[in-house]
Design an enzyme around this catalytic site. Structure first.
Site, short mmCIF file in Angstrom:
data_model
loop_
_atom_site.label_atom_id
_atom_site.label_comp_id
_atom_site.label_asym_id
_atom_site.label_seq_id
_atom_site.Cartn_x
_atom_site.Cartn_y
_atom_site.Cartn_z
N ALA A 75 6.53 -5.01 -4.01
CA ALA A 75 5.66 -5.79 -4.88
C ALA A 75 5.28 -7.05 -4.11
CB ALA A 75 6.39 -6.13 -6.17
N GLY A 78 9.31 -2.36 -4.40
CA GLY A 78 8.37 -1.65 -5.27
C GLY A 78 7.66 -0.50 -4.57
N GLU A 94 10.09 2.28 -4.78
CA GLU A 94 10.11 2.70 -6.19
C GLU A 94 8.86 3.51 -6.54
OE1 GLU A 94 10.89 -1.43 -7.11
OE2 GLU A 94 12.62 -0.87 -8.31
N GLU A 151 15.36 -6.32 -2.25
CA GLU A 151 15.15 -7.44 -3.17
C GLU A 151 16.30 -8.45 -3.13
OE1 GLU A 151 14.74 -4.24 -3.95
OE2 GLU A 151 12.87 -3.95 -5.06
N1 CAA Z 1 4.69 -9.25 -0.45
C1 CAA Z 1 3.73 -10.04 0.06
N2 CAA Z 1 3.40 -10.07 1.37
C2 CAA Z 1 4.09 -9.26 2.19
C3 CAA Z 1 5.12 -8.41 1.72
C4 CAA Z 1 5.40 -8.42 0.33
N3 CAA Z 1 6.32 -7.61 -0.22
N4 CAA Z 1 5.61 -7.73 2.78
C5 CAA Z 1 4.94 -8.15 3.86
N5 CAA Z 1 4.02 -9.07 3.50
C6 CAA Z 1 3.07 -9.77 4.37
C7 CAA Z 1 3.76 -10.87 5.17
O1 CAA Z 1 3.91 -12.04 4.39
C8 CAA Z 1 2.81 -11.04 6.32
O2 CAA Z 1 1.70 -11.78 5.87
P1 CAA Z 1 1.15 -13.02 6.80
O3 CAA Z 1 0.65 -12.35 8.05
O4 CAA Z 1 0.06 -13.60 5.94
O5 CAA Z 1 2.32 -13.91 7.05
C9 CAA Z 1 2.31 -9.62 6.57
O6 CAA Z 1 2.58 -8.89 5.36
C10 CAA Z 1 3.07 -8.92 7.69
O7 CAA Z 1 4.45 -9.02 7.42
P2 CAA Z 1 5.54 -9.55 8.49
O8 CAA Z 1 4.91 -10.53 9.43
O9 CAA Z 1 6.73 -10.02 7.74
O10 CAA Z 1 5.83 -8.18 9.28
P3 CAA Z 1 7.16 -7.77 10.05
O11 CAA Z 1 6.82 -6.51 10.75
O12 CAA Z 1 7.71 -8.91 10.82
O13 CAA Z 1 8.23 -7.45 8.88
C11 CAA Z 1 8.97 -6.46 6.80
C12 CAA Z 1 8.03 -6.36 8.04
C13 CAA Z 1 10.42 -6.29 7.25
C14 CAA Z 1 8.59 -5.32 5.86
C15 CAA Z 1 8.79 -7.84 6.12
O14 CAA Z 1 7.41 -8.08 5.93
C16 CAA Z 1 9.47 -7.94 4.80
O15 CAA Z 1 10.67 -8.14 4.73
N6 CAA Z 1 8.69 -7.85 3.66
C17 CAA Z 1 9.17 -8.04 2.34
C18 CAA Z 1 9.93 -6.81 1.87
C19 CAA Z 1 10.49 -7.04 0.47
O16 CAA Z 1 11.26 -7.96 0.24
N7 CAA Z 1 10.08 -6.18 -0.48
C20 CAA Z 1 10.52 -6.28 -1.85
C21 CAA Z 1 9.57 -7.12 -2.63
S1 CAA Z 1 10.13 -7.48 -4.29
C22 CAA Z 1 9.91 -6.05 -5.14
O17 CAA Z 1 9.34 -5.09 -4.66
C23 CAA Z 1 10.43 -6.05 -6.55
C24 CAA Z 1 10.41 -4.74 -7.24
O18 CAA Z 1 11.44 -4.15 -7.55
C25 CAA Z 1 9.15 -4.11 -7.60
#
Ligand code: CAA
Length: 258
Positions: free
Chosen positions: A66, A109, A112, A132
């Site tokens: 998400a 998400g 999921e 998360e």
């Molecule tokens: N939400 C918003 N933006 C996201 C995102 C997310 N879940 N995942 C990645 N992005 C964005 C980053 O912010 C980045 O944007 P900018 O270039 O503007 O900074 C872009 O995508 C590329 O991401 P990274 O630079 O971080 O890429 P990476 O290859 O270094 O890392 C990753 C990849 C490990 C997937 C890392 O992006 C990450 O940890 N993302 C978040 C994953 C996460 O926590 N997901 C769970 C979200 S909460 C949820 O889903 C709740 C639920 O139950 C529904």
């Protein structure tokens, strides 16, 4: 407004392909994207030419979760009112079989969403996880329930409590995905599976899907009763007559979906 979900209903005969398209954000699922996916799925469900849905992202990400940026400033009441996960629930209600083609990240998400699909074809680079916990929350779109049912308590607990990602091979061993294929061909393989499902009798496919899903939320006895009624109901369809006649006459059946 730019679309963050692309529909392609000509990818393969009978298959409605839906692509999550926010590559710059690793396909993070914001409200707009989820709304568009829900709309695309509803359109596929309503289109009698489409008999199976294929959901995919790009090679690098199915969906990295998400949208954290969209949620970060929200309070509990705002989250409650936004009710964003109701959109995942709408996906669950899709009548036609849905296949997820997952390459790269399927996190939070995104994982999921993939688990809401009926089958998952993973590329060798796919990574599944519920990270998360690393951002101070927990899964909210079914992760604690569906992951546990798919892979069992021990692994689900580990993934949810540590945020560790599962490789495609591990996901296959754990029973989370149907198959792992090379990244170069994963979309083709997923489309081929979707095409195969689309070639079956549509009403039977719908009721079979419903019956398998029923097993997750009911007792064995009620599930068996539900299955039996669906089985008998299929004898009211033209396709049952056609399918059984074709078998006896040693020819290929022609389904009408009636
Ligand atoms: N939400 C918003 N933006 C996201 C995102 C997310 N879940 N995942 C990645 N992005 C964005 C980053 O912010 C980045 O944007 P900018 O270039 O503007 O900074 C872009 O995508 C590329 O991401 P990274 O630079 O971080 O890429 P990476 O290859 O270094 O890392 C990753 C990849 C490990 C997937 C890392 O992006 C990450 O940890 N993302 C978040 C994953 C996460 O926590 N997901 C769970 C979200 S909460 C949820 O889903 C709740 C639920 O139950 C529904």
């Amino acid at each position: 407004m730019e679309f963050t979900c692309i529909r392609n209903y000509t990818a393969a005969p009978g298959v409605g392909a839906v692509q999550i398209n926010r590559p710059a954000a690793l396909n993070a699922l914001n409200l707009q994207t989820m709304t568009e996916i829900v709309e695309a799925f509803a359109a596929c469900d309503a289109d009698s030419d489409i008999r199976c849905i294929l959901l995919h992202g790009n090679e690098k990400a199915f969906a990295a979760g998400a949208d954290v940026k969209e949620m970060s400033g929200a309070g509990a009441v705002e989250m409650l009112e936004r009710d964003q996960f109701a959109r995942w629930e709408r996906i669950r209600q899709t009548k036609k079989p849905v296949i997820a083609a997952v390459s790269g990240f399927a996190l939070g998400g995104g994982c999921e969403l993939a688990m809401l699909c009926d089958m998952i074809v993973a590329s060798e680079t796919a990574q599944f996880g519920q990270p998360e916990i690393n951002i101070g929350v927990m899964p909210g779109a079914g992760g604690t329930q569906r992951l546990t049912r798919a892979v069992g308590k021990a692994l689900a607990m580990e993934l949810v409590l540590t945020g560790r990602m599962l490789s495609a091979r591990e996901a296959l061993r754990a029973g989370l995905v149907n198959r792992v294929v090379p990244v170069e061909t994963y979309l083709y393989e997923a489309a081929a599976l979707a095409r195969e499902v689309a070639s079956k009798a549509p009403v039977a496919a719908r009721l079979a899907k419903e019956s398998v899903l029923k097993s997750f939320g009911t007792s064995l006895e009620s599930g068996l009763e539900f299955e039996r009624k669906n089985f008998y109901m299929l004898f009211a369809t033209d396709d049952q007559k056609e399918g059984m006649s074709a078998f006896v006459e040693k020819r290929k059946p022609k389904w009408t979906g009636k």
